[in-house]
Design a protein around this motif. Structure first.
Motif, PDB file in Angstrom:
ATOM      1  N   GLY A 103       0.800  -1.218   0.000  1.00 48.19           N
ATOM      2  CA  GLY A 103       0.000   0.000   0.000  1.00 48.19           C
ATOM      3  C   GLY A 103       0.833   1.269   0.000  1.00 48.19           C
ATOM      4  N   GLY A 104       0.150   2.380  -0.149  1.00 45.61           N
ATOM      5  CA  GLY A 104       0.793   3.682  -0.148  1.00 45.61           C
ATOM      6  C   GLY A 104      -0.117   4.704  -0.799  1.00 45.61           C
ATOM      7  N   THR A 105       0.378   5.935  -0.896  1.00 43.98           N
ATOM      8  CA  THR A 105      -0.443   7.002  -1.465  1.00 43.98           C
ATOM      9  C   THR A 105      -0.702   6.792  -2.950  1.00 43.98           C
ATOM     10  N   GLU A 106       0.266   6.230  -3.679  1.00 42.43           N
ATOM     11  CA  GLU A 106       0.052   5.992  -5.101  1.00 42.43           C
ATOM     12  C   GLU A 106      -1.017   4.921  -5.343  1.00 42.43           C
ATOM     13  N   LEU A 107      -1.182   4.005  -4.397  1.00 39.27           N
ATOM     14  CA  LEU A 107      -2.207   2.977  -4.516  1.00 39.27           C
ATOM     15  C   LEU A 107      -3.598   3.604  -4.431  1.00 39.27           C
ATOM     16  N   ALA A 108      -3.790   4.512  -3.486  1.00 37.58           N
ATOM     17  CA  ALA A 108      -5.082   5.191  -3.348  1.00 37.58           C
ATOM     18  C   ALA A 108      -5.392   6.028  -4.586  1.00 37.58           C
ATOM     19  N   ALA A 109      -4.385   6.653  -5.172  1.00 36.71           N
ATOM     20  CA  ALA A 109      -4.585   7.446  -6.392  1.00 36.71           C
ATOM     21  C   ALA A 109      -4.985   6.536  -7.559  1.00 36.71           C
ATOM     22  N   ARG A 110      -4.368   5.352  -7.651  1.00 34.61           N
ATOM     23  CA  ARG A 110      -4.724   4.409  -8.712  1.00 34.61           C
ATOM     24  C   ARG A 110      -6.150   3.896  -8.529  1.00 34.61           C
ATOM     25  N   TRP A 111      -6.531   3.628  -7.265  1.00 38.43           N
ATOM     26  CA  TRP A 111      -7.904   3.197  -7.005  1.00 38.43           C
ATOM     27  C   TRP A 111      -8.892   4.276  -7.438  1.00 38.43           C
ATOM     28  N   ALA A 112      -8.577   5.544  -7.172  1.00 37.12           N
ATOM     29  CA  ALA A 112      -9.482   6.638  -7.547  1.00 37.12           C
ATOM     30  C   ALA A 112      -9.656   6.720  -9.058  1.00 37.12           C
ATOM     31  N   ALA A 113      -8.583   6.441  -9.803  1.00 36.97           N
ATOM     32  CA  ALA A 113      -8.634   6.558 -11.261  1.00 36.97           C
ATOM     33  C   ALA A 113      -9.234   5.340 -11.945  1.00 36.97           C
TER      34      ALA A 113
END
Length: 163
Positions: A103-113
């Motif tokens: 996990g990490g911040t880039e994972l949350a951004a990918r989920w949003a997109a």
């Protein structure tokens, strides 16, 4: 929302996986999940797990297992897809991404997109569903990889064995 049933909350806090039965989506399937903010969160989409029909459904049946590996509770959930611009997303999804090994911040951004994060909340006033009497185990699907085993080779007669 009323208070969550204590058995549901305790089982969901310990759960890493859950079985979901979505109306019209076929048999139950297993998903990775996390209990946050009084709800079970499930991520689905490209690069993540498949959750057929979950994002479009308004309800689902959630089954959780206990420490012994067997089913302990089944409950009805209301399903809501979290909006990436919403307050619930900014509160819950970073915590959910932190629970992932990679996990990490880039994972949350990918989920949003690319993905859908579904929030499964215990339905108000819905009773726990009764556990079935039988095992509900399905027979194995036929496969060309299976064959009948050969009888074991024995060099000598086995004494004391009667037929």
């Amino acid at each position: 929302m009323e208070d969550v049933e204590p058995l549901v909350e305790e089982a969901a806090k310990k759960a890493a996986v859950a079985w979901l039965a979505v109306p019209g989506a076929g048999p139950s399937y297993l998903v990775w999940c996390a209990w946050l903010g009084g709800s079970l969160l499930v991520v689905s989409g490209p690069g993540e797990q498949a959750a057929p029909g979950l994002a479009e459904s308004g309800t689902a049946e959630v089954t959780l297992r206990g420490d012994h590996g067997g089913r302990i509770v089944t409950w009805t959930a209301t399903v809501e897809a979290l909006d990436p611009a919403g307050e619930a997303w900014s509160e819950l999804v970073p915590q959910l991404a932190g629970k992932r090994l990679n996990g990490g911040t880039e994972l949350a951004a990918r989920w949003a997109a690319e993905c859908v994060v579904s929030r499964l909340t215990p339905a108000d006033g819905a009773p726990l569903l009764p556990l079935p009497e039988d095992s509900q185990a399905a027979p194995p699907k036929p496969s060309p990889a299976t064959r009948l085993p050969k009888r074991p080779f024995r060099l000598h007669k086995v004494r004391g064995a009667r037929r």
